[in-house]
Design a protein around this motif. Structure first.
Motif, short mmCIF file in Angstrom:
data_model
loop_
_atom_site.label_atom_id
_atom_site.label_comp_id
_atom_site.label_asym_id
_atom_site.label_seq_id
_atom_site.Cartn_x
_atom_site.Cartn_y
_atom_site.Cartn_z
N PRO A 1 44.09 16.38 22.97
CA PRO A 1 43.82 18.28 22.80
C PRO A 1 43.31 18.72 20.99
N THR A 2 44.68 17.48 20.44
CA THR A 2 45.07 18.07 18.71
C THR A 2 43.96 18.30 18.36
N GLN A 3 43.73 19.25 16.98
CA GLN A 3 43.17 19.21 16.64
C GLN A 3 42.56 18.11 14.90
N ASP A 4 43.75 17.53 14.95
CA ASP A 4 44.45 15.73 14.03
C ASP A 4 42.58 15.27 14.17
N ILE A 5 42.61 14.97 15.52
CA ILE A 5 42.47 13.75 16.71
C ILE A 5 41.02 13.39 16.89
N ARG A 6 40.27 13.29 16.20
CA ARG A 6 38.32 12.92 16.68
C ARG A 6 38.34 12.24 17.61
N LEU A 7 36.88 12.33 18.31
CA LEU A 7 36.95 10.97 19.59
C LEU A 7 35.06 10.99 19.24
N ILE A 8 34.78 9.91 18.89
CA ILE A 8 33.79 9.36 18.45
C ILE A 8 33.36 8.53 19.71
N PRO A 9 31.43 8.43 20.41
CA PRO A 9 31.48 7.34 21.33
C PRO A 9 31.39 6.16 20.46
N LEU A 10 31.29 4.98 21.73
CA LEU A 10 31.06 4.33 20.83
C LEU A 10 29.42 3.74 20.92
N GLN A 11 29.00 3.10 20.53
CA GLN A 11 27.65 3.28 20.20
C GLN A 11 26.97 2.35 21.20
N ARG A 12 27.34 1.18 21.92
CA ARG A 12 27.27 0.23 22.72
C ARG A 12 27.85 0.40 24.11
N ARG A 13 27.25 1.51 24.95
CA ARG A 13 27.73 2.11 25.90
C ARG A 13 28.26 1.31 27.26
N THR A 14 29.50 0.81 27.09
CA THR A 14 30.37 -0.23 27.55
C THR A 14 31.77 0.68 28.58
N SER A 15 32.12 -0.28 29.36
CA SER A 15 32.73 0.59 30.29
C SER A 15 33.89 0.17 30.91
N ARG A 16 34.68 0.16 31.45
CA ARG A 16 35.75 -0.55 32.84
C ARG A 16 34.87 -0.11 34.19
N GLN A 17 35.04 -0.14 35.30
CA GLN A 17 34.91 0.44 36.24
C GLN A 17 36.38 0.40 37.45
N ILE A 18 36.46 1.27 37.05
CA ILE A 18 37.78 1.99 38.50
C ILE A 18 37.48 1.29 39.77
N GLY A 19 37.84 1.01 40.81
CA GLY A 19 37.83 0.15 41.67
C GLY A 19 39.18 0.65 43.10
N LEU A 20 38.96 0.23 44.75
CA LEU A 20 39.83 0.01 45.30
C LEU A 20 39.91 -0.97 45.59
N VAL A 21 40.99 -1.66 46.50
CA VAL A 21 41.45 -3.11 47.15
C VAL A 21 42.60 -3.19 47.66
N TRP A 22 41.83 -3.96 48.53
CA TRP A 22 42.77 -3.32 49.72
C TRP A 22 43.14 -5.27 50.25
#
Length: 296
Positions: A255-276
């Protein structure tokens, strides 16, 4: 009919194999030390072999005792599954359910989903445990957990996995960092940057490196942290940069104004999953749980 060891006796043996201490094992099984010792002796009489060696100061579980204890754990887990199967036939999504979650997912998703689960299934009692992925999967296979919330990709071998959603990454840097003026971040932008990551053992570390194709690049890891909160504080001090998952950003991690958030050009992600476990009798309930996570 040939005499067989009881589940109680097998429970005593597994407790002894894990604690190597009669008094501690007895306490874990909620019996007196004398009752516990008698139970181990009765087990040895049934089996016809010694499962433990006792001295005045130490206890050793014999090699055959260790092998029997390992099989006993599976038998006890199967017995618990029998009880769970019977209870789910009476009324699904009731009783106790042990849910594990990794530290880079649980704090950001569980506060949103737990009230929904509680409202929809008031008779379900969720017990939560937060651990790194390897520990969660080990506990899941041993029957200490029913289901786990993890990030993918990760080797889950013979466990059942349901992908819930994708979780993209953003670069977090100080507002005065040279990269702060970028609209997007390329893979080349991060080469030789002083990068803050979680310490070894956290799957988010490898997922972040993979997101920017940095696994085999000259990455300069400046700092290993135990939590995302620590990474954010280090970035706010202007020392280096890090990669934050979108769910942490949405939860107000920076939330601090001292930090800038910038998206990655190559749109990659991790996946969240449920396992059993594929053998679990609560598969129908886990599928319902997965659908709740997706919808919420």
């Amino acid at each position: 009919m040939k005499q067989l060891p009881s589940l109680k006796q097998l429970q005593y043996l597994t407790a002894l194999a894990e604690t190597l201490h009669f008094a501690q094992a007895a306490e874990r099984c909620n019996v007196t030390p004398s009752t516990f010792s008698a139970g181990i002796r009765d087990l040895e009489n049934v089996l016809g072999v010694a499962v433990a060696e006792r001295t005045k100061r130490t206890v050793f579980v014999t090699p055959i005792g260790l092998e029997i204890a390992e099989r006993a754990r599976r038998l006890l887990r199967d017995a618990e599954d029998v009880m769970k199967l019977a209870s789910t036939q009476k009324e699904p999504m009731t009783g106790d359910m042990k849910l594990g979650a990794i530290p880079t997912v649980g704090p950001f998703i569980l506060p949103k989903i737990l009230p929904v689960i509680g409202e929809r299934y008031p008779k379900l009692r969720l017990y939560l445990r937060e651990e790194q992925t390897a520990v969660l999967l080990s506990r899941l296979r041993d029957g200490d957990l029913d289901v786990a919330l993890i990030a993918l990709p990760y080797s889950t071998e013979n466990l059942t996995v349901r992908v819930l959603f994708d979780d993209a990454f953003q670069l977090a840097c100080h507002a005065e960092h040279p990269l702060s003026g970028n609209e997007t971040i390329t893979d080349d932008d991060l080469i030789n940057q002083p990068l803050f990551l979680l310490e070894e053992g956290h799957c988010l570390r490898s997922h972040a490196l993979e997101a920017c194709s940095l696994n085999n690049s000259p990455v300069r890891v400046q700092f290993d942290a135990t939590s995302l909160q620590t990474l954010v504080q280090m970035v706010a001090s202007g020392i280096g940069v890090t990669l934050l998952p979108q769910m942490a950003v949405d939860a107000g991690m920076s939330p601090t104004q001292d930090i800038r958030l910038i998206p990655l050009q190559r749109r990659t992600s991790r996946q969240i999953g449920l396992v059993w476990r594929a053998s679990s009798p609560r598969v129908t309930e886990f599928e319902l749980l997965a659908e709740l996570f997706r919808n919420s």
